[in-house]
Scaffold this motif. Structure first.
Motif, mmCIF file in Angstrom:
data_model
loop_
_atom_site.group_PDB
_atom_site.id
_atom_site.type_symbol
_atom_site.label_atom_id
_atom_site.label_comp_id
_atom_site.label_asym_id
_atom_site.label_seq_id
_atom_site.Cartn_x
_atom_site.Cartn_y
_atom_site.Cartn_z
ATOM 1 N N PHE A 32 3.833 81.255 -39.955
ATOM 2 C CA PHE A 32 3.782 81.553 -38.151
ATOM 3 C C PHE A 32 4.981 80.884 -37.726
ATOM 4 C CE2 PHE A 32 -0.779 82.677 -38.324
ATOM 5 C CZ PHE A 32 -0.934 82.160 -39.495
ATOM 6 N N ASN A 40 -11.196 77.257 -43.462
ATOM 7 C CA ASN A 40 -11.287 78.446 -42.572
ATOM 8 C C ASN A 40 -10.265 78.413 -41.370
ATOM 9 O OD1 ASN A 40 -12.266 80.188 -40.415
ATOM 10 N ND2 ASN A 40 -13.908 78.910 -39.767
ATOM 11 N N ASN A 41 -9.198 78.703 -41.673
ATOM 12 C CA ASN A 41 -8.098 78.718 -40.474
ATOM 13 C C ASN A 41 -7.760 77.412 -40.138
ATOM 14 O OD1 ASN A 41 -5.908 80.117 -39.187
ATOM 15 N ND2 ASN A 41 -7.447 80.196 -37.218
ATOM 16 N N ASN A 42 -8.253 76.207 -40.887
ATOM 17 C CA ASN A 42 -8.002 74.885 -40.418
ATOM 18 C C ASN A 42 -6.827 74.261 -40.851
ATOM 19 O OD1 ASN A 42 -9.795 75.180 -42.593
ATOM 20 N ND2 ASN A 42 -9.405 72.725 -42.507
ATOM 21 N N MET A 90 -3.464 74.049 -40.819
ATOM 22 C CA MET A 90 -2.240 74.744 -40.489
ATOM 23 C C MET A 90 -1.450 73.441 -39.981
ATOM 24 S SD MET A 90 -2.202 77.577 -37.758
ATOM 25 C CE MET A 90 -0.787 78.534 -37.142
ATOM 26 N N ARG A 91 -0.208 73.634 -40.918
ATOM 27 C CA ARG A 91 0.700 72.364 -40.465
ATOM 28 C C ARG A 91 2.065 72.812 -39.912
ATOM 29 N NH1 ARG A 91 -2.804 69.734 -41.583
ATOM 30 N NH2 ARG A 91 -3.231 68.439 -43.524
ATOM 31 N N PHE A 92 2.335 72.084 -38.837
ATOM 32 C CA PHE A 92 3.509 72.401 -37.939
ATOM 33 C C PHE A 92 4.563 71.673 -38.341
ATOM 34 C CE2 PHE A 92 2.113 75.310 -34.681
ATOM 35 C CZ PHE A 92 0.747 75.275 -34.829
ATOM 36 N N GLY A 93 5.916 72.215 -38.501
ATOM 37 C CA GLY A 93 6.905 71.505 -38.431
ATOM 38 C C GLY A 93 7.400 70.947 -36.968
ATOM 39 N N ARG A 148 -1.251 80.755 -47.289
ATOM 40 C CA ARG A 148 -2.055 82.051 -46.531
ATOM 41 C C ARG A 148 -1.160 82.968 -45.572
ATOM 42 N NH1 ARG A 148 -7.813 81.020 -44.340
ATOM 43 N NH2 ARG A 148 -8.172 79.996 -46.427
ATOM 44 N N LEU A 154 8.759 76.798 -33.059
ATOM 45 C CA LEU A 154 8.138 75.993 -34.134
ATOM 46 C C LEU A 154 7.388 76.979 -35.294
ATOM 47 C CD1 LEU A 154 5.605 74.350 -31.608
ATOM 48 C CD2 LEU A 154 7.415 73.184 -32.713
ATOM 49 N N GLN A 214 -0.165 78.002 -43.042
ATOM 50 C CA GLN A 214 -1.507 78.021 -43.312
ATOM 51 C C GLN A 214 -1.924 77.934 -44.980
ATOM 52 O OE1 GLN A 214 -3.966 81.492 -42.268
ATOM 53 N NE2 GLN A 214 -5.223 79.990 -40.951
#
Lengths: 112, 111
Positions: free
Chosen positions: A34, A96-98, A100-103, A31, A87, A91
């Motif tokens: 970032f 609902n915008n939940n 989200m995975r970060f490196g 989606r 970082l 998504q």
């Protein structure tokens, strides 16, 4: 399972030495992707959102690009004040915008 | 300008204590999030909320609970603190399907 891998873990550059940071991802239904900057002792600061392959965004010495499998953060002629951890997060196309995975981030040091 | 405020920058607590971390945003955002950040592991989502009194578990909810009684405030609760909960805790907020904005974090040490 959604995964985000950033490389390298750490990068040391001389002032003015351009380079790129990589963010590879596997996600079902991207989606958005970032980029954030995080200074020591601070929370992440939003830089860019990319939504589709081929899209590019620029801000001062930073340029973010996106393909179907990875994103690059290009830093042109960096200055010492660009030193930070960068970082990447993705998504997925559900919820609902939940989702989200970060490196784990790339720690950039720019020496004068 | 976007503002997410976390009540404490540094906190030291003892094993077994009940710990409250508070977060307030002034942007009328629907979504609020709690993450923890550990070296080499990146940010991991603990809980999030998309509306007042609503909450959903993230990836690592065990040992934590949350409360959202007002739209602007989201609390993280460590029911019985343990040493493996020593970490940096980050709160974020966002509009629906928009980038998240973060506070400056609470560095929590459990002794």
């Amino acid at each position: 399972e959604d995964q985000v891998t950033q490389s390298p873990e750490a990068l040391r550059l001389q002032e003015g030495e351009s380079s790129s940071l990589n963010c590879s991802y596997t996600v079902s239904g991207l989606r958005g992707l970032f980029w954030y900057r995080q200074d020591p002792g601070k929370g992440p600061e939003f830089l860019f959102t990319l939504y589709s392959a081929g899209e590019e965004k620029e801000k001062e010495r930073l340029k973010a690009t996106l393909t179907k499998k990875e994103s690059f953060l290009h830093i042109t002629a960096p200055k010492p004040e660009d030193s930070a951890t960068y970082l990447c997060a993705v998504q997925a196309g559900r919820g609902n915008n939940n989702d989200m995975r970060f490196g784990a981030g790339t720690r950039l040091t720019v020496k004068p | 300008d976007v503002k997410v405020t976390q009540s404490s920058r540094y906190l030291v607590k003892r094993t077994g204590e009940k710990v409250f971390l508070e977060c307030v945003q002034d942007m009328d955002h629907e979504n609020m999030f709690w993450y923890r950040q550990d070296p080499g592991l990146g940010l991991r989502l603990i809980y999030f909320s998309y509306d007042v009194k609503m909450k959903e578990k993230g990836d690592i909810p065990e040992g934590y609970s949350v409360s959202r009684e007002k739209k602007e405030r989201f609390s993280l609760i460590l029911e019985s603190a343990s040493t493996n909960q020593t970490s940096m805790y980050l709160c974020a907020s966002s509009l629906v399907n928009r980038p998240q904005h973060f506070g400056d974090g609470t560095r929590l040490s459990i002794l």
